[in-house]
Design a protein around this motif. Structure first.
Motif, PDB file in Angstrom:
ATOM      1  N   ILE A 194       0.925  -1.164   0.190  1.00 45.69           N
ATOM      2  CA  ILE A 194       0.046   0.013  -0.035  1.00 45.69           C
ATOM      3  C   ILE A 194       0.749   1.065   0.022  1.00 45.69           C
ATOM      4  O   ILE A 194       0.423   2.237  -0.556  1.00 45.69           O
ATOM      5  CB  ILE A 194      -0.976  -0.218   1.144  1.00 45.69           C
ATOM      6  N   GLY A 195       2.023   1.158   0.650  1.00 44.04           N
ATOM      7  CA  GLY A 195       2.833   2.393   0.715  1.00 44.04           C
ATOM      8  C   GLY A 195       3.177   3.046  -0.611  1.00 44.04           C
ATOM      9  O   GLY A 195       3.156   4.136  -0.915  1.00 44.04           O
ATOM     10  N   LYS A 196       3.429   2.289  -1.560  1.00 40.77           N
ATOM     11  CA  LYS A 196       3.718   2.561  -3.019  1.00 40.77           C
ATOM     12  C   LYS A 196       2.861   3.295  -3.708  1.00 40.77           C
ATOM     13  O   LYS A 196       2.771   4.089  -4.354  1.00 40.77           O
ATOM     14  CB  LYS A 196       4.393   1.680  -3.788  1.00 40.77           C
ATOM     15  N   TYR A 197       1.649   2.763  -3.362  1.00 37.81           N
ATOM     16  CA  TYR A 197       0.409   3.500  -3.951  1.00 37.81           C
ATOM     17  C   TYR A 197       0.044   4.900  -3.358  1.00 37.81           C
ATOM     18  O   TYR A 197      -0.170   5.805  -4.012  1.00 37.81           O
ATOM     19  CB  TYR A 197      -1.212   2.519  -3.618  1.00 37.81           C
ATOM     20  N   ILE A 198       0.182   4.896  -2.026  1.00 34.26           N
ATOM     21  CA  ILE A 198       0.172   6.151  -1.193  1.00 34.26           C
ATOM     22  C   ILE A 198       1.147   7.211  -1.680  1.00 34.26           C
ATOM     23  O   ILE A 198       0.953   8.249  -1.994  1.00 34.26           O
ATOM     24  CB  ILE A 198       0.279   5.934   0.415  1.00 34.26           C
ATOM     25  N   LYS A 199       2.280   6.554  -1.830  1.00 35.85           N
ATOM     26  CA  LYS A 199       3.454   7.445  -2.270  1.00 35.85           C
ATOM     27  C   LYS A 199       3.350   8.044  -3.757  1.00 35.85           C
ATOM     28  O   LYS A 199       3.574   9.269  -3.950  1.00 35.85           O
ATOM     29  CB  LYS A 199       4.765   6.460  -2.445  1.00 35.85           C
ATOM     30  N   MET A 200       2.730   7.328  -4.850  1.00 37.95           N
ATOM     31  CA  MET A 200       2.498   7.635  -5.893  1.00 37.95           C
ATOM     32  C   MET A 200       1.582   8.820  -6.030  1.00 37.95           C
ATOM     33  O   MET A 200       1.528   9.962  -6.791  1.00 37.95           O
ATOM     34  CB  MET A 200       1.869   6.646  -7.020  1.00 37.95           C
ATOM     35  N   LEU A 201       0.574   8.813  -5.139  1.00 40.87           N
ATOM     36  CA  LEU A 201      -0.512   9.753  -5.050  1.00 40.87           C
ATOM     37  C   LEU A 201      -0.137  11.005  -4.447  1.00 40.87           C
ATOM     38  O   LEU A 201      -0.425  12.237  -5.082  1.00 40.87           O
ATOM     39  CB  LEU A 201      -1.852   9.243  -4.287  1.00 40.87           C
ATOM     40  N   LYS A 202       0.880  11.003  -3.633  1.00 37.26           N
ATOM     41  CA  LYS A 202       1.351  12.041  -2.970  1.00 37.26           C
ATOM     42  C   LYS A 202       2.310  12.908  -4.061  1.00 37.26           C
ATOM     43  O   LYS A 202       2.132  14.028  -4.093  1.00 37.26           O
ATOM     44  CB  LYS A 202       2.128  11.616  -1.738  1.00 37.26           C
ATOM     45  N   GLU A 203       2.815  12.163  -4.772  1.00 38.15           N
ATOM     46  CA  GLU A 203       3.800  12.654  -5.759  1.00 38.15           C
ATOM     47  C   GLU A 203       3.029  13.318  -7.105  1.00 38.15           C
ATOM     48  O   GLU A 203       3.712  14.057  -7.916  1.00 38.15           O
ATOM     49  CB  GLU A 203       4.884  11.628  -6.291  1.00 38.15           C
ATOM     50  N   MET A 204       2.021  12.909  -7.211  1.00 42.32           N
ATOM     51  CA  MET A 204       1.118  13.453  -8.308  1.00 42.32           C
ATOM     52  C   MET A 204       0.706  15.015  -8.279  1.00 42.32           C
ATOM     53  O   MET A 204       0.537  15.460  -7.221  1.00 42.32           O
ATOM     54  CB  MET A 204      -0.054  12.752  -8.779  1.00 42.32           C
TER      55      MET A 204
ATOM     56  N   LYS B 132      -1.540   5.312 -12.872  1.00 49.68           N
ATOM     57  CA  LYS B 132      -0.944   6.717 -13.082  1.00 49.68           C
ATOM     58  C   LYS B 132      -1.513   7.333 -14.350  1.00 49.68           C
ATOM     59  O   LYS B 132      -2.095   8.360 -14.739  1.00 49.68           O
ATOM     60  CB  LYS B 132       0.399   6.830 -12.968  1.00 49.68           C
ATOM     61  N   SER B 133      -1.150   6.634 -15.564  1.00 49.39           N
ATOM     62  CA  SER B 133      -1.790   6.890 -16.910  1.00 49.39           C
ATOM     63  C   SER B 133      -3.159   7.321 -16.864  1.00 49.39           C
ATOM     64  O   SER B 133      -3.784   8.024 -17.610  1.00 49.39           O
ATOM     65  CB  SER B 133      -1.342   5.793 -17.820  1.00 49.39           C
ATOM     66  N   ARG B 134      -3.951   6.225 -16.166  1.00 53.76           N
ATOM     67  CA  ARG B 134      -5.317   6.334 -16.186  1.00 53.76           C
ATOM     68  C   ARG B 134      -5.868   7.779 -15.420  1.00 53.76           C
ATOM     69  O   ARG B 134      -6.884   8.183 -16.006  1.00 53.76           O
ATOM     70  CB  ARG B 134      -5.829   5.260 -15.294  1.00 53.76           C
ATOM     71  N   ILE B 135      -5.084   8.134 -14.531  1.00 60.43           N
ATOM     72  CA  ILE B 135      -5.356   9.294 -13.762  1.00 60.43           C
ATOM     73  C   ILE B 135      -5.145  10.520 -14.918  1.00 60.43           C
ATOM     74  O   ILE B 135      -5.819  11.442 -15.027  1.00 60.43           O
ATOM     75  CB  ILE B 135      -4.870   9.478 -12.495  1.00 60.43           C
ATOM     76  N   VAL B 136      -4.046  10.656 -15.268  1.00 56.92           N
ATOM     77  CA  VAL B 136      -3.573  11.620 -15.903  1.00 56.92           C
ATOM     78  C   VAL B 136      -4.111  11.799 -17.281  1.00 56.92           C
ATOM     79  O   VAL B 136      -4.227  12.690 -17.850  1.00 56.92           O
ATOM     80  CB  VAL B 136      -2.005  11.762 -16.092  1.00 56.92           C
ATOM     81  N   GLY B 137      -4.642  10.641 -17.867  1.00 60.02           N
ATOM     82  CA  GLY B 137      -5.215  10.513 -19.151  1.00 60.02           C
ATOM     83  C   GLY B 137      -4.434  10.882 -20.237  1.00 60.02           C
ATOM     84  O   GLY B 137      -3.065  10.665 -20.124  1.00 60.02           O
ATOM     85  N   ARG B 138      -4.848  11.471 -21.423  1.00 58.90           N
ATOM     86  CA  ARG B 138      -3.946  11.938 -22.544  1.00 58.90           C
ATOM     87  C   ARG B 138      -3.176  13.385 -22.384  1.00 58.90           C
ATOM     88  O   ARG B 138      -2.600  13.713 -23.198  1.00 58.90           O
ATOM     89  CB  ARG B 138      -4.499  11.879 -23.917  1.00 58.90           C
ATOM     90  N   GLY B 139      -3.467  13.860 -21.137  1.00 53.75           N
ATOM     91  CA  GLY B 139      -2.713  15.157 -20.981  1.00 53.75           C
ATOM     92  C   GLY B 139      -3.678  16.362 -21.430  1.00 53.75           C
ATOM     93  O   GLY B 139      -3.402  17.458 -21.393  1.00 53.75           O
ATOM     94  N   THR B 140      -4.766  15.940 -21.945  1.00 51.86           N
ATOM     95  CA  THR B 140      -5.553  17.048 -22.370  1.00 51.86           C
ATOM     96  C   THR B 140      -7.147  17.230 -21.649  1.00 51.86           C
ATOM     97  O   THR B 140      -7.789  17.941 -21.828  1.00 51.86           O
ATOM     98  CB  THR B 140      -5.959  16.612 -23.904  1.00 51.86           C
ATOM     99  N   ASP B 141      -6.948  16.386 -20.759  1.00 47.50           N
ATOM    100  CA  ASP B 141      -8.202  16.555 -19.930  1.00 47.50           C
ATOM    101  C   ASP B 141      -8.215  17.550 -18.976  1.00 47.50           C
ATOM    102  O   ASP B 141      -7.173  18.076 -18.359  1.00 47.50           O
ATOM    103  CB  ASP B 141      -8.531  15.284 -19.061  1.00 47.50           C
TER     104      ASP B 141
END
Lengths: 204, 204
Positions: A194-204, B132-141
């Motif tokens: 779970i740590g790596k999921y939380i980390k990814m979200l924080k970094e976005m 991550k890609s799913r969240i960011v999409g194509r960068g045009t969202d």
């Protein structure tokens, strides 16, 4: 994935076949563990190689490592030290690789204190029915012998309580498969990923 | 062995493919789980069979079971109840068989409260990179769309924290193998097996 590797500890009562099972695991296909080489102060025997069979060190060197907190676990047998140096284990886990230790129960207890999130596997003698027969014997044994065997069995079960898994060593290939399943599954434990999921979200 | 079976709960966000994975598990070799049939108040459709597809019950009957504490979990969707009757699950676990539930996350939460020693498996959408890609999409969202997706991802990760294992559903056969490994391994957990050793010693 840059997550830390798992520390896998295989132990169990003496004579249960830990060494045989460990060898079979490392000889099996798709094993992906690093084996940690032990350190010892006993003299090198003919044919042995330093850094392959053991790290051979003097008593003084070994005791310095103990004092510096650089031994993950150690014990003394017939006048010689045997143990697992911490540095290799730590470095390998940091590289995201799983480290496999096959050690005595006293050592496993020390590792449990230092690395509680390791995967502790207790290799057990045959199943309950066989254990029972082993204790009772042929029905002609003296009461004190049976009592002594029950004491040993009780101690083994108490040891088992410190572990995460108990794997019966009825047939080596079966024990190997069970242990490999356990290690695979442990990689999917939520508290490990779970740590790596939380980390990814924080970094976005 | 007369030990109690395991209650295995497969859940995860909607659309992740729980039903497909569950079907593949039951169609695979050497599966040895009992599938718990759900109960519902929705009308039976053509071709459906009571006790096979669902247990079809009236609203009154269902509510009586809820009040009697006889539903392991339930929820209401578009005016109909869906849930898991406790009696079948309990009886089957007592027979030493593993019971497999594939349910929504709300239901899994209820089961977790009632059966904390169940094995809770969260089926996750693709791995981190894909998430991550799913969240960011194509960068045009639009920013608010990305924000909404992040909110959903955050909620999914919070749900995950209640489970024991997180299994990525990248390819169905791989997800099936992982889940079967997990179930096999859970049978070797010390806290699940030590009781029968202690019992045997006491009985001797």
């Amino acid at each position: 994935m840059s997550e830390r590797g798992l520390l896998i500890v295989l132990s169990g009562p003496s004579g249960v076949g830990k060494g045989t099972v460990r060898k079979a695991i490392f000889e099996s296909d798709d094993n992906d563990f690093q084996y940690s080489i032990s350190m010892t102060t006993r003299p090198m025997r003919e044919g042995e190689v330093d850094g392959v069979d053991y790290y051979f060190r003097t008593r003084e060197e070994f005791e310095e490592l103990i004092e510096a907190g650089q031994m993950l676990e150690y014990a003394e047998y017939v006048g010689n030290y045997y143990g697992t140096p911490l540095s290799y284990v730590d470095k390998t886990l940091d590289e995201g690789k799983d480290v496999f230790l096959e050690i005595e129960v006293q050592g496993a207890r020390q590792v449990k204190e230092k690395v509680p999130d390791g995967v502790f596997i207790f290799l057990t003698p045959p199943d309950l029915q066989e254990l029972k027969s082993r204790i009772v014997g042929r029905g002609t044994d003296a009461a004190e012998i049976i009592e002594e065997r029950m004491k040993v069995a009780r101690e083994e079960i108490e040891m088992m309580a410190l572990y995460d898994y108990a794997v019966v060593n009825d047939e080596v290939p079966l024990a190997v498969e069970r242990i490999k399943d356990i290690i695979a599954s442990e990689h999917f434990r939520v508290d490990r990923v779970i740590g790596k999921y939380i980390k990814m979200l924080k970094e976005m």
